[in-house]
Write an enzyme that holds these catalytic residues in place. Sequence first.
Site, PDB file in Angstrom:
ATOM      1  N   THR A 108      53.280  74.336   7.913  1.00  0.00           N
ATOM      2  CA  THR A 108      53.664  73.557   6.726  1.00  0.00           C
ATOM      3  C   THR A 108      54.096  74.470   5.588  1.00  0.00           C
ATOM      4  N   GLY A 147      44.792  76.998   6.859  1.00  0.00           N
ATOM      5  CA  GLY A 147      43.361  77.186   6.638  1.00  0.00           C
ATOM      6  C   GLY A 147      42.967  78.638   6.826  1.00  0.00           C
ATOM      7  N   GLU A 390      47.645  67.570  10.576  1.00  0.00           N
ATOM      8  CA  GLU A 390      48.016  67.468  11.995  1.00  0.00           C
ATOM      9  C   GLU A 390      48.948  66.302  12.232  1.00  0.00           C
TER      10      GLU A 390
HETATM   11  C1  LIG Z   1      38.477  73.732  18.879  1.00  0.00           C
HETATM   12  C2  LIG Z   1      37.430  73.224  17.972  1.00  0.00           C
HETATM   13  C3  LIG Z   1      37.796  71.872  17.355  1.00  0.00           C
HETATM   14  C4  LIG Z   1      36.864  71.472  16.285  1.00  0.00           C
HETATM   15  C5  LIG Z   1      37.248  70.159  15.625  1.00  0.00           C
HETATM   16  C6  LIG Z   1      38.131  70.343  14.433  1.00  0.00           C
HETATM   17  C7  LIG Z   1      39.175  69.230  14.298  1.00  0.00           C
HETATM   18  C8  LIG Z   1      40.350  69.598  13.423  1.00  0.00           C
HETATM   19  C9  LIG Z   1      39.939  70.004  12.074  1.00  0.00           C
HETATM   20  C10 LIG Z   1      40.799  70.517  11.175  1.00  0.00           C
HETATM   21  C11 LIG Z   1      42.218  70.821  11.507  1.00  0.00           C
HETATM   22  C12 LIG Z   1      43.093  70.902  10.286  1.00  0.00           C
HETATM   23  C13 LIG Z   1      44.223  71.842  10.569  1.00  0.00           C
HETATM   24  C14 LIG Z   1      45.521  71.227  10.237  1.00  0.00           C
HETATM   25  C15 LIG Z   1      46.619  71.814  10.738  1.00  0.00           C
HETATM   26  C16 LIG Z   1      47.922  71.245  10.486  1.00  0.00           C
HETATM   27  O1  LIG Z   1      48.089  70.270   9.786  1.00  0.00           O
HETATM   28  S1  LIG Z   1      49.164  72.086  11.305  1.00  0.00           S
HETATM   29  C17 LIG Z   1      50.621  71.252  10.834  1.00  0.00           C
HETATM   30  C18 LIG Z   1      50.696  69.866  11.462  1.00  0.00           C
HETATM   31  N1  LIG Z   1      51.995  69.326  11.225  1.00  0.00           N
HETATM   32  C19 LIG Z   1      52.470  68.279  11.910  1.00  0.00           C
HETATM   33  O2  LIG Z   1      51.805  67.653  12.712  1.00  0.00           O
HETATM   34  C20 LIG Z   1      53.917  67.941  11.646  1.00  0.00           C
HETATM   35  C21 LIG Z   1      54.230  66.507  12.009  1.00  0.00           C
HETATM   36  N2  LIG Z   1      55.635  66.393  12.397  1.00  0.00           N
HETATM   37  C22 LIG Z   1      55.992  66.473  13.738  1.00  0.00           C
HETATM   38  O3  LIG Z   1      55.191  66.629  14.644  1.00  0.00           O
HETATM   39  C23 LIG Z   1      57.470  66.320  14.037  1.00  0.00           C
HETATM   40  O4  LIG Z   1      58.225  66.601  12.886  1.00  0.00           O
HETATM   41  C24 LIG Z   1      57.816  64.881  14.515  1.00  0.00           C
HETATM   42  C25 LIG Z   1      57.368  63.865  13.488  1.00  0.00           C
HETATM   43  C26 LIG Z   1      57.159  64.630  15.831  1.00  0.00           C
HETATM   44  C27 LIG Z   1      59.321  64.777  14.660  1.00  0.00           C
HETATM   45  O5  LIG Z   1      59.730  65.913  15.381  1.00  0.00           O
HETATM   46  P1  LIG Z   1      61.295  66.132  15.633  1.00  0.00           P
HETATM   47  O6  LIG Z   1      62.028  65.838  14.371  1.00  0.00           O
HETATM   48  O7  LIG Z   1      61.505  67.433  16.289  1.00  0.00           O
HETATM   49  O8  LIG Z   1      61.559  65.023  16.740  1.00  0.00           O
HETATM   50  P2  LIG Z   1      62.471  63.730  16.646  1.00  0.00           P
HETATM   51  O9  LIG Z   1      63.846  64.100  16.284  1.00  0.00           O
HETATM   52  O10 LIG Z   1      61.757  62.671  15.840  1.00  0.00           O
HETATM   53  O11 LIG Z   1      62.465  63.307  18.187  1.00  0.00           O
HETATM   54  C28 LIG Z   1      61.278  62.834  18.702  1.00  0.00           C
HETATM   55  C29 LIG Z   1      61.389  63.188  20.180  1.00  0.00           C
HETATM   56  O12 LIG Z   1      60.652  64.378  20.346  1.00  0.00           O
HETATM   57  C30 LIG Z   1      59.523  64.099  21.147  1.00  0.00           C
HETATM   58  N3  LIG Z   1      58.388  64.812  20.570  1.00  0.00           N
HETATM   59  C31 LIG Z   1      58.121  64.968  19.252  1.00  0.00           C
HETATM   60  N4  LIG Z   1      56.982  65.674  19.095  1.00  0.00           N
HETATM   61  C32 LIG Z   1      56.554  65.964  20.357  1.00  0.00           C
HETATM   62  C33 LIG Z   1      55.412  66.672  20.862  1.00  0.00           C
HETATM   63  N5  LIG Z   1      54.480  67.190  20.042  1.00  0.00           N
HETATM   64  N6  LIG Z   1      55.276  66.783  22.197  1.00  0.00           N
HETATM   65  C34 LIG Z   1      56.203  66.236  23.024  1.00  0.00           C
HETATM   66  N7  LIG Z   1      57.306  65.537  22.622  1.00  0.00           N
HETATM   67  C35 LIG Z   1      57.456  65.425  21.289  1.00  0.00           C
HETATM   68  C36 LIG Z   1      59.326  62.612  21.063  1.00  0.00           C
HETATM   69  O13 LIG Z   1      58.646  62.130  22.208  1.00  0.00           O
HETATM   70  C37 LIG Z   1      60.757  62.111  21.007  1.00  0.00           C
HETATM   71  O14 LIG Z   1      61.282  62.136  22.295  1.00  0.00           O
HETATM   72  P3  LIG Z   1      62.540  61.164  22.650  1.00  0.00           P
HETATM   73  O15 LIG Z   1      63.732  61.794  21.986  1.00  0.00           O
HETATM   74  O16 LIG Z   1      62.579  61.198  24.146  1.00  0.00           O
HETATM   75  O17 LIG Z   1      62.215  59.819  22.081  1.00  0.00           O
HETATM   76  C1  LIG Z   2      43.103  69.422   4.460  1.00  0.00           C
HETATM   77  C2  LIG Z   2      44.442  69.849   4.996  1.00  0.00           C
HETATM   78  C3  LIG Z   2      44.510  70.957   5.843  1.00  0.00           C
HETATM   79  C4  LIG Z   2      45.752  71.371   6.340  1.00  0.00           C
HETATM   80  N1  LIG Z   2      45.815  72.503   7.133  1.00  0.00           N
HETATM   81  C5  LIG Z   2      47.025  72.939   7.561  1.00  0.00           C
HETATM   82  C6  LIG Z   2      47.124  74.150   8.322  1.00  0.00           C
HETATM   83  O1  LIG Z   2      46.125  74.795   8.603  1.00  0.00           O
HETATM   84  N2  LIG Z   2      48.355  74.568   8.723  1.00  0.00           N
HETATM   85  C7  LIG Z   2      49.500  73.867   8.426  1.00  0.00           C
HETATM   86  O2  LIG Z   2      50.582  74.293   8.824  1.00  0.00           O
HETATM   87  N3  LIG Z   2      49.440  72.699   7.700  1.00  0.00           N
HETATM   88  C8  LIG Z   2      48.241  72.238   7.264  1.00  0.00           C
HETATM   89  N4  LIG Z   2      48.161  71.077   6.523  1.00  0.00           N
HETATM   90  C9  LIG Z   2      49.403  70.416   6.116  1.00  0.00           C
HETATM   91  C10 LIG Z   2      49.611  69.103   6.857  1.00  0.00           C
HETATM   92  O3  LIG Z   2      49.988  69.360   8.177  1.00  0.00           O
HETATM   93  C11 LIG Z   2      50.692  68.304   6.106  1.00  0.00           C
HETATM   94  O4  LIG Z   2      50.161  67.950   4.851  1.00  0.00           O
HETATM   95  C12 LIG Z   2      51.081  67.063   6.902  1.00  0.00           C
HETATM   96  O5  LIG Z   2      51.831  67.440   8.045  1.00  0.00           O
HETATM   97  C13 LIG Z   2      51.889  66.068   6.062  1.00  0.00           C
HETATM   98  O6  LIG Z   2      53.063  66.675   5.551  1.00  0.00           O
HETATM   99  P1  LIG Z   2      53.337  66.668   3.943  1.00  0.00           P
HETATM  100  O7  LIG Z   2      52.115  67.101   3.259  1.00  0.00           O
HETATM  101  O8  LIG Z   2      54.600  67.414   3.722  1.00  0.00           O
HETATM  102  O9  LIG Z   2      53.552  65.132   3.596  1.00  0.00           O
HETATM  103  P2  LIG Z   2      54.956  64.331   3.679  1.00  0.00           P
HETATM  104  O10 LIG Z   2      55.509  64.405   5.049  1.00  0.00           O
HETATM  105  O11 LIG Z   2      55.807  64.741   2.542  1.00  0.00           O
HETATM  106  O12 LIG Z   2      54.394  62.837   3.472  1.00  0.00           O
HETATM  107  C14 LIG Z   2      54.418  62.211   2.202  1.00  0.00           C
HETATM  108  C15 LIG Z   2      54.728  60.735   2.427  1.00  0.00           C
HETATM  109  O13 LIG Z   2      56.042  60.645   2.991  1.00  0.00           O
HETATM  110  C16 LIG Z   2      56.016  59.788   4.128  1.00  0.00           C
HETATM  111  N5  LIG Z   2      57.010  60.208   5.130  1.00  0.00           N
HETATM  112  C17 LIG Z   2      57.372  61.485   5.439  1.00  0.00           C
HETATM  113  N6  LIG Z   2      58.287  61.480   6.436  1.00  0.00           N
HETATM  114  C18 LIG Z   2      58.520  60.171   6.754  1.00  0.00           C
HETATM  115  C19 LIG Z   2      59.348  59.500   7.717  1.00  0.00           C
HETATM  116  N7  LIG Z   2      60.155  60.182   8.555  1.00  0.00           N
HETATM  117  N8  LIG Z   2      59.290  58.152   7.776  1.00  0.00           N
HETATM  118  C20 LIG Z   2      58.456  57.451   6.958  1.00  0.00           C
HETATM  119  N9  LIG Z   2      57.666  58.016   6.008  1.00  0.00           N
HETATM  120  C21 LIG Z   2      57.687  59.357   5.924  1.00  0.00           C
HETATM  121  C22 LIG Z   2      54.605  59.967   4.695  1.00  0.00           C
HETATM  122  O14 LIG Z   2      54.243  58.823   5.486  1.00  0.00           O
HETATM  123  C23 LIG Z   2      53.765  60.054   3.412  1.00  0.00           C
HETATM  124  O15 LIG Z   2      53.469  58.749   2.962  1.00  0.00           O
HETATM  125  C24 LIG Z   2      46.932  70.644   6.001  1.00  0.00           C
HETATM  126  C25 LIG Z   2      46.856  69.529   5.159  1.00  0.00           C
HETATM  127  C26 LIG Z   2      45.616  69.116   4.667  1.00  0.00           C
HETATM  128  C27 LIG Z   2      45.552  67.914   3.780  1.00  0.00           C
END
Ligand SMILES: CCCCCCCC/C=C\CCC/C=C/C(=O)SCCNC(=O)CCNC(=O)[C@H](O)C(C)(C)COP(=O)(O)OP(=O)(O)OC[C@H]1O[C@@H](n2cnc3c(N)ncnc32)[C@H](O)[C@@H]1OP(=O)(O)O
Ligand SMILES: Cc1cc2nc3c(=O)[nH]c(=O)nc-3n(C[C@H](O)[C@H](O)[C@H](O)COP(=O)(O)OP(=O)(O)OC[C@H]3O[C@@H](n4cnc5c(N)ncnc54)[C@H](O)[C@@H]3O)c2cc1C
Length: 615
Positions: A108, A147, A390
């Site tokens: 992110t 994190g 996530e």
């Molecule tokens: C081990 C100990 C555990 C202890 C317990 C602890 C629990 C956890 C505690 C804390 C954790 C906090 C840490 C946080 C970390 C983070 O937040 S890391 C950052 C996370 N960020 C995200 O998740 C980003 C979200 N966005 C996305 O995933 C993508 O942008 C998307 C929304 C999926 C869109 O991707 P994209 O634009 O590339 O794809 P599209 O054009 O929409 O097409 C979608 C097609 O792609 C396929 N697809 C998408 N994602 C996946 C995937 N992950 N795997 C497989 N396929 C995927 C989807 O099926 C579509 O396919 P189609 O074209 O056939 O329809």
């Molecule tokens: C406690 C915490 C720990 C985290 N740890 C990590 C980490 O370790 N590593 C890391 O990489 N990231 C981490 N993150 C970041 C996290 O993965 C992002 O905050 C998350 O993926 C959401 O993205 P954003 O914050 O840009 O929100 P945005 O995507 O900007 O979302 C804002 C609003 O826009 C809307 N929106 C966005 N896109 C669309 C769409 N296509 N259609 C409809 N609505 C949409 C959402 O629904 C939401 O209401 C952490 C976040 C938190 C809160």
Amino acid sequence: MLSKREVFDGVPEEYLSHKERYENAIRNSVVAFSLVRKMQEEGKTSINNYRDVVGGLLGSSVLRDGSPLGLHYIMFMPAILNQANEEQQEKWLPRAWNCSIIGSYAQTELGHGTFIRGLETTATYDAATKQFVLHSPTLTAYKWWPGGLGQTANYCIVVAQLYTKGQCHGIHSFIIQVRDEETHMPLPGIKIGEIGAKLGLNAVNNGFLGFDNYRIPRTNMLMKHAQVLEDGTYVKSRHSKLNYGAMVFVRVVIVFDMVNYLSKAVTIATRFSAVRRQCQLKAGETECQILDYVTQQHKLFVSIAAAHAFRITANKLWLTFNEVNEQLVEGNLQRLPELHALACCLKAVTTADTAACVERCRLACGGHGYMMSSSLPLTYGLVTAACTYEGENTVLLLQTARFLVKTYQQLDSKALTPTVAYLKTAAAERFCVGWSNTTEGIIRGFQVVAMRVIIMSTFNEEVQEMSRTVSPQLKEVLHQLVDLYCTYWALEKLSDLLLYTPISQKEVESLRLRYEETLTNLRPNAVGLVDAFDLRDEMLQSTLGSYDGRVYERLMEEAMKSPLNAEPMLQSTLGSYDGRVYERLMEEAMKSPLNAEPVNYTFHKYLKPFMQGKL
Ligand SMILES: CCCCCCCC/C=C\CCC/C=C/C(=O)SCCNC(=O)CCNC(=O)[C@H](O)C(C)(C)COP(=O)(O)OP(=O)(O)OC[C@H]1O[C@@H](n2cnc3c(N)ncnc32)[C@H](O)[C@@H]1OP(=O)(O)O
Ligand SMILES: Cc1cc2nc3c(=O)[nH]c(=O)nc-3n(C[C@H](O)[C@H](O)[C@H](O)COP(=O)(O)OP(=O)(O)OC[C@H]3O[C@@H](n4cnc5c(N)ncnc54)[C@H](O)[C@@H]3O)c2cc1C
């Protein structure tokens, strides 16, 4: 071994300063994870089954508000397992597994979290030196949230746009050292610090990270799925989304996490409800246990059932995850879309339901539920974060919807995967000819609902393409607000309307369409409508909601106010608005009680001995 009393004499965390809380988190984490290392040495846990051990620790009272070492286990190691080739795993996994390096996961950015194909950090291959050059071209390209990155990790997985031979090949993962292993100082070209106080998880030490033309060896690109050869030739992956694998793993794990938190919250609230006596059922009687009130049972019992339902679901999802990953190893990608859709759906549903249930548990305890000592506010802060990290829940549910609509459109041409096989039968008119008040009857009812909603979504997609007209006169806008409010609550309270009014299915369907049209009609005036509240920035006090929209600059300015960021000084401008970056940084640094130390002293006192296996 360290004893708890050595640090803060058992002072509850709520009364510690920001820096003391960080020290407490580091100290508790190295003690806790030294246990994991001891279990490794005794063969009681392995790199393939540490989830339960680490999961239990991260949800325990020892690390009650998260851990600066959490991401090391939750994403840094799984990313290496999932995306590094064998040679890279041999090099990095042993050091990560015995914690001689501490990692994070930096995907992110300030400007992008959901739309990962829009990430701005670049990794440009230089064939002359066989290196990648990492760079943050803008402030919004700064990694923001990883994190443990603030003051703790010395390595991290960085997700960046890969460029080679002048062409962009999209986002790929790289393992990058960000701090010196001996001194813990940020390496030249690295700008790093913590992002500041949050609603919860304040022990996680979330950080920011900027690159200034920072060079890494070619072999630091994780090359299990895609590769860049020495001459810069790009070899693409069998499937473009295999790089997203670490996120799927964590979404699956989060479902287990929700089971733990929901079980805790409903245990607290139910036991309290058995102890708490309030009011009399009949005059003259002794006050009764609040657990005897049906309203209290309505608040709590569904959470008990949900905790069990989520546990069964989590175990089933874990089996599916392992099955699909074994198939991936054999080159069979057929069930990857289903696993992705399932992980998205269950992460979103279990986190949203758990957050709602934990809040309901807090409310069920009256004033005492509002006390930090009840642990319910802290638990709410932990679970509500999971609705965002996530993958933000709305976005993940849209991914599931996309998969379901595609499945419906291929209903007659493609074999259905196990979890959606019911759509075949639910489509048949005869599937739900009557209603039976049994568990099976309710499940069949929801299967019909799912089928009909998918059909509606497919239909809406076509309808939405037909008409979008808006004429923003104030009178008309106010009418739209009234319309929105009425249709929103009509849809929210649909069960009552269906029970007590002659509303027909057709009218409900057109109500849904009208609601979405009203949302669309209001969209162009949304910001104007909130500006009309005329709330000055001083009253809002929000980095996100200020009138000038300078969200990212304000987020960074606020982050720089954290006392933990005074060590060590940042070497480069962070794009502050008035340009007085260095004077400001110096002013802030002089406020820090520890600005004389180039590295936070906890590194030498706790982290370094831990990483060298001396604790
Ligand atoms: C081990 C100990 C555990 C202890 C317990 C602890 C629990 C956890 C505690 C804390 C954790 C906090 C840490 C946080 C970390 C983070 O937040 S890391 C950052 C996370 N960020 C995200 O998740 C980003 C979200 N966005 C996305 O995933 C993508 O942008 C998307 C929304 C999926 C869109 O991707 P994209 O634009 O590339 O794809 P599209 O054009 O929409 O097409 C979608 C097609 O792609 C396929 N697809 C998408 N994602 C996946 C995937 N992950 N795997 C497989 N396929 C995927 C989807 O099926 C579509 O396919 P189609 O074209 O056939 O329809
Ligand atoms: C406690 C915490 C720990 C985290 N740890 C990590 C980490 O370790 N590593 C890391 O990489 N990231 C981490 N993150 C970041 C996290 O993965 C992002 O905050 C998350 O993926 C959401 O993205 P954003 O914050 O840009 O929100 P945005 O995507 O900007 O979302 C804002 C609003 O826009 C809307 N929106 C966005 N896109 C669309 C769409 N296509 N259609 C409809 N609505 C949409 C959402 O629904 C939401 O209401 C952490 C976040 C938190 C809160």
